[in-house]
Design an enzyme around this catalytic site. Structure first.
Site, PDB file in Angstrom:
ATOM      1  N   ASP A  61       0.915  -1.220   0.060  1.00 13.62           N
ATOM      2  CA  ASP A  61       0.066   0.102   0.009  1.00 13.62           C
ATOM      3  C   ASP A  61       0.866   1.229   0.092  1.00 13.62           C
ATOM      4  OD1 ASP A  61      -2.004  -1.808   0.281  1.00 13.62           O
ATOM      5  OD2 ASP A  61      -3.021  -1.056   1.953  1.00 13.62           O
ATOM      6  N   ASP A  71      -4.720  -0.718  -1.667  1.00 11.33           N
ATOM      7  CA  ASP A  71      -6.276  -0.428  -1.409  1.00 11.33           C
ATOM      8  C   ASP A  71      -6.962  -0.003  -2.497  1.00 11.33           C
ATOM      9  OD1 ASP A  71      -6.240  -1.002   1.305  1.00 11.33           O
ATOM     10  OD2 ASP A  71      -6.628   0.902   2.201  1.00 11.33           O
ATOM     11  N   HIS A 112     -10.477   0.920  -3.221  1.00 14.08           N
ATOM     12  CA  HIS A 112     -12.006   0.959  -2.757  1.00 14.08           C
ATOM     13  C   HIS A 112     -13.057   1.592  -3.557  1.00 14.08           C
ATOM     14  CE1 HIS A 112     -10.350  -0.318   0.917  1.00 14.08           C
ATOM     15  NE2 HIS A 112      -9.744   1.160   1.349  1.00 14.08           N
ATOM     16  N   SER A 151     -15.269   0.934   5.207  1.00  7.74           N
ATOM     17  CA  SER A 151     -14.295   1.563   5.896  1.00  7.74           C
ATOM     18  C   SER A 151     -14.237   3.135   6.131  1.00  7.74           C
ATOM     19  CB  SER A 151     -12.962   0.926   5.497  1.00  7.74           C
ATOM     20  OG  SER A 151     -12.524   1.912   4.202  1.00  7.74           O
ATOM     21  N   HIS A 170     -10.676   7.384   0.964  1.00 12.99           N
ATOM     22  CA  HIS A 170      -9.172   7.312   0.628  1.00 12.99           C
ATOM     23  C   HIS A 170      -9.277   6.145  -0.554  1.00 12.99           C
ATOM     24  CE1 HIS A 170      -9.339   4.100   3.697  1.00 12.99           C
ATOM     25  NE2 HIS A 170      -8.557   3.537   3.127  1.00 12.99           N
ATOM     26  N   LYS A 179      -7.028  -4.835  -3.086  1.00 11.11           N
ATOM     27  CA  LYS A 179      -7.670  -5.441  -1.886  1.00 11.11           C
ATOM     28  C   LYS A 179      -8.597  -4.408  -1.368  1.00 11.11           C
ATOM     29  CE  LYS A 179      -4.212  -3.794   1.555  1.00 11.11           C
ATOM     30  NZ  LYS A 179      -4.904  -2.903   2.070  1.00 11.11           N
ATOM     31  N   GLU A 195     -13.962  -5.085   4.888  1.00  9.97           N
ATOM     32  CA  GLU A 195     -12.871  -4.339   5.096  1.00  9.97           C
ATOM     33  C   GLU A 195     -11.678  -5.408   4.800  1.00  9.97           C
ATOM     34  OE1 GLU A 195     -10.350  -2.149   5.213  1.00  9.97           O
ATOM     35  OE2 GLU A 195     -11.607  -0.858   7.127  1.00  9.97           O
ATOM     36  N   ALA A 250       0.460   0.664   6.316  1.00 10.37           N
ATOM     37  CA  ALA A 250       1.093   1.233   7.569  1.00 10.37           C
ATOM     38  C   ALA A 250       1.216   0.075   8.519  1.00 10.37           C
ATOM     39  CB  ALA A 250       0.336   2.227   8.124  1.00 10.37           C
ATOM     40  N   CYS A 255      -2.045  -2.319   7.596  1.00 14.24           N
ATOM     41  CA  CYS A 255      -2.021  -3.359   6.393  1.00 14.24           C
ATOM     42  C   CYS A 255      -0.769  -4.184   6.581  1.00 14.24           C
ATOM     43  CB  CYS A 255      -2.181  -2.572   5.222  1.00 14.24           C
ATOM     44  SG  CYS A 255      -3.955  -1.896   5.236  1.00 14.24           S
TER      45      CYS A 255
END
Length: 194
Positions: free
Chosen positions: A15, A57, A59, A65, A76, A101, A108, A136, A140
């Site tokens: 990420d 990510d 999304h 989330s 985000h 993901k 989530e 982070a 993740c």
């Protein structure tokens, strides 16, 4: 500690997206500082002909989330949005495997293994050891490391190439303690022998 790379190793970059770096929608303090060390690892693995995976990510607008949908995070890493792009200076090789993901609204997914084909791709290539860095540490990265351990991989945490968001003070330190307690091994780039 010296770790010699073998044909059963893979690098997983977690990420390293614009929204998680300074100026993004959900910035990790000093998140961009992981880019330079990760580029060293990418060079080592690519140079040895070993696979490089990058999770992101990805999304949808209605993701669970997001605060507006009852989650805990600001919006985000929207699919195809600027914030979902990898950091401009991250030197992913052209043949890197990109793992999306969190791309289902109701799920989530902190771990790169959750709801993805990452485990299948690693197993297809006979990978037994994974080397994990990125963002982070306390979300993740932690969940990807724990997911890898649960699936039976030997996991190395690239401690010079992670940063924590620290929603609560010391979340990052606690995450590292947990990963090591569960069996991950902490290394830095200088420990790798090609």
């Amino acid at each position: 500690m010296k770790v010699k790379l073998t044909g059963r190793d893979a690098l997983i970059v977690v990420d390293v997206q614009k929204d998680f770096c300074p100026g993004g929608a959900l910035p990790v303090p000093d998140g961009d500082k992981v880019v330079e060390p990760l580029n060293i690892y990418i060079k080592l693995f690519s140079g040895a002909g070993l696979p490089v995976f990058a999770t992101r990510d990805w999304h949808p607008e209605n993701h669970i989330s997001f605060k507006k949908n009852g989650g805990i995070w600001p919006v985000h890493c929207l699919q195809n949005g600027k914030g979902a792009e990898f950091h401009d200076d991250l030197m992913l090789p052209p043949d890197a495997f990109i793992i999306n993901k969190g791309d289902r609204p109701e799920l989530e997914a902190y771990s790169g293994f959750q709801g993805t084909i990452l485990d299948s791709l690693l197993k297809e290539r006979g990978v037994r050891r994974i080397f994990v860095g990125g963002l982070a540490t306390d979300y993740c990265v932690k969940h990807t490391v724990l997911g890898g351990l649960n699936l039976g991989y030997h996991v190395f945490l690239l401690s010079d190439a992670v940063r924590a968001v620290n929603v609560n003070p010391h979340d990052g330190d606690r995450a590292v303690e947990l990963m090591l307690e569960k069996g991950a091994v902490s290394i830095v780039a200088g420990d790798i022998d090609v």
